[in-house]
Design a protein around this motif. Structure first.
Motif, short mmCIF file in Angstrom:
data_model
loop_
_atom_site.label_atom_id
_atom_site.label_comp_id
_atom_site.label_asym_id
_atom_site.label_seq_id
_atom_site.Cartn_x
_atom_site.Cartn_y
_atom_site.Cartn_z
N MET A 1 0.85 -1.18 0.00
CA MET A 1 0.00 0.00 0.00
C MET A 1 0.89 1.23 0.00
SD MET A 1 -2.96 1.89 1.64
CE MET A 1 -3.92 0.65 1.00
N THR A 2 0.60 2.15 -0.89
CA THR A 2 1.30 3.43 -0.88
C THR A 2 0.38 4.47 -0.26
OG1 THR A 2 0.51 3.95 -3.09
CG2 THR A 2 2.66 2.89 -2.93
N VAL A 3 0.99 5.41 0.40
CA VAL A 3 0.23 6.44 1.08
C VAL A 3 0.30 7.72 0.27
CG1 VAL A 3 0.10 7.82 3.18
CG2 VAL A 3 0.55 5.39 3.33
N ASN A 4 -0.83 8.38 0.15
CA ASN A 4 -0.92 9.66 -0.55
C ASN A 4 -0.05 10.68 0.18
OD1 ASN A 4 -1.80 12.20 -1.48
ND2 ASN A 4 -3.81 11.39 -1.94
N THR A 5 0.66 11.51 -0.55
CA THR A 5 1.53 12.49 0.09
C THR A 5 0.79 13.77 0.47
OG1 THR A 5 2.19 13.33 -2.07
CG2 THR A 5 3.61 11.66 -1.05
N ALA A 6 -0.50 13.84 0.19
CA ALA A 6 -1.29 15.02 0.56
C ALA A 6 -2.17 14.67 1.76
CB ALA A 6 -2.15 15.49 -0.61
N PRO A 7 -1.66 14.88 2.95
CA PRO A 7 -2.44 14.53 4.14
C PRO A 7 -3.55 15.55 4.40
CG PRO A 7 -0.42 15.58 4.80
CD PRO A 7 -0.36 15.44 3.30
N ILE A 8 -4.33 15.26 5.41
CA ILE A 8 -5.38 16.16 5.87
C ILE A 8 -5.05 16.53 7.31
CG2 ILE A 8 -7.84 16.38 6.39
CD1 ILE A 8 -8.31 14.27 4.16
N PHE A 9 -5.15 17.81 7.63
CA PHE A 9 -4.96 18.27 9.00
C PHE A 9 -6.28 18.81 9.52
CE2 PHE A 9 -0.72 18.35 7.26
CZ PHE A 9 0.09 17.95 8.31
N ILE A 10 -6.65 18.40 10.73
CA ILE A 10 -7.85 18.91 11.39
C ILE A 10 -7.37 19.76 12.56
CG2 ILE A 10 -9.95 18.34 12.65
CD1 ILE A 10 -9.94 15.65 11.13
N VAL A 11 -7.74 21.02 12.53
CA VAL A 11 -7.32 21.96 13.57
C VAL A 11 -8.54 22.74 14.06
CG1 VAL A 11 -5.01 22.19 12.57
CG2 VAL A 11 -6.80 23.79 11.89
N GLY A 12 -8.38 23.43 15.16
CA GLY A 12 -9.46 24.26 15.69
C GLY A 12 -9.25 24.51 17.16
N ALA A 13 -10.14 25.23 17.73
CA ALA A 13 -10.07 25.46 19.16
C ALA A 13 -10.45 24.17 19.89
CB ALA A 13 -11.04 26.58 19.56
N PRO A 14 -9.89 23.94 21.07
CA PRO A 14 -10.32 22.78 21.84
C PRO A 14 -11.85 22.83 22.06
CG PRO A 14 -8.36 23.73 22.81
CD PRO A 14 -8.82 24.68 21.74
N ARG A 15 -12.47 21.67 22.03
CA ARG A 15 -13.92 21.53 22.22
C ARG A 15 -14.71 22.13 21.06
NH1 ARG A 15 -14.63 17.74 25.23
NH2 ARG A 15 -16.74 18.40 25.58
N SER A 16 -14.12 22.16 19.87
CA SER A 16 -14.78 22.77 18.72
C SER A 16 -15.33 21.76 17.73
CB SER A 16 -13.81 23.72 18.01
OG SER A 16 -12.73 22.98 17.45
N GLY A 17 -15.21 20.49 18.02
CA GLY A 17 -15.73 19.48 17.12
C GLY A 17 -14.67 18.73 16.34
N THR A 18 -13.39 18.92 16.68
CA THR A 18 -12.32 18.23 15.95
C THR A 18 -12.39 16.72 16.13
OG1 THR A 18 -10.77 18.59 17.78
CG2 THR A 18 -10.74 20.21 15.98
N THR A 19 -12.72 16.26 17.32
CA THR A 19 -12.79 14.82 17.58
C THR A 19 -13.94 14.19 16.78
OG1 THR A 19 -11.81 15.08 19.76
CG2 THR A 19 -13.01 13.04 19.36
N LEU A 20 -15.07 14.85 16.77
CA LEU A 20 -16.20 14.36 15.98
C LEU A 20 -15.84 14.30 14.50
CD1 LEU A 20 -19.18 13.52 15.65
CD2 LEU A 20 -19.75 15.96 15.59
N LEU A 21 -15.23 15.36 14.00
CA LEU A 21 -14.85 15.40 12.59
C LEU A 21 -13.84 14.29 12.27
CD1 LEU A 21 -14.93 16.68 9.80
CD2 LEU A 21 -13.23 18.34 10.59
#
Length: 159
Positions: A1-21
């Motif tokens: 398996m090869t991994v795409n070199t374009a990752p995704i970053f999820i950022v935001g304020a704490p308690r802003s829905g990052t875990t759900l996303l």
């Protein structure tokens, strides 16, 4: 398996829905979101610069990554890696900062048979210029809660 070199970053304020996303994205067949790394918050850039110039940089980088902890637990163990597995991975990569983060996130995605890794650390919102410089084609999702008086907050993302 090869991994795409374009990752995704999820950022935001704490308690802003990052875990759900991140949980929703991890259910996608192509996306793998591992534990938070706090990578850009915890890295000592002067020390990393010296490590990356060393002849045995892979071993020193792996040992350094093993010193990064979250709630008293090594981030390396959170990703179910060992120093040796990091050294082995890093031996295939150039001595640059991105290789260190990828030694955790990319390997985690490979283990889960998914081609795109997602890094979710809310406070990385403070490091967006650096993330953009290191990963110019990465997708960055900024989570926030939409607050409407007299209604429950609704998670939203801003790309």
């Amino acid at each position: 398996m090869t991994v795409n070199t374009a990752p995704i970053f999820i950022v935001g304020a704490p308690r802003s829905g990052t875990t759900l996303l991140s949980a929703m994205l991890s259910n996608h067949s192509q996306l793998c979101c591992g534990p938070e790394t706090q990578f850009f918050n915890k890295v000592d850039y002067l020390q990393i610069d010296a490590i990356l110039k060393a002849e045995d940089w892979q071993k020193k980088a792996a040992a350094y990554l093993n010193t990064i902890t979250l709630s008293g637990q090594s981030v390396v163990s959170l990703f179910d890696e060992t120093e040796q597995s990091l050294v082995d991975f890093l031996s295939t990569k150039p001595p640059v900062l991105t290789s260190l983060l990828e030694s955790l996130c990319e390997q985690y995605a490979i283990k889960h048979d998914k081609p795109i890794w997602v890094e979710k650390t809310p406070n990385h919102i403070l490091h967006l210029p650096l993330i953009r410089k290191l990963y110019p084609i990465a997708k960055i999702h900024k989570a926030c809660l939409k607050f409407v008086p007299h209604q429950k907050p609704k998670p939203q993302t801003l790309s």
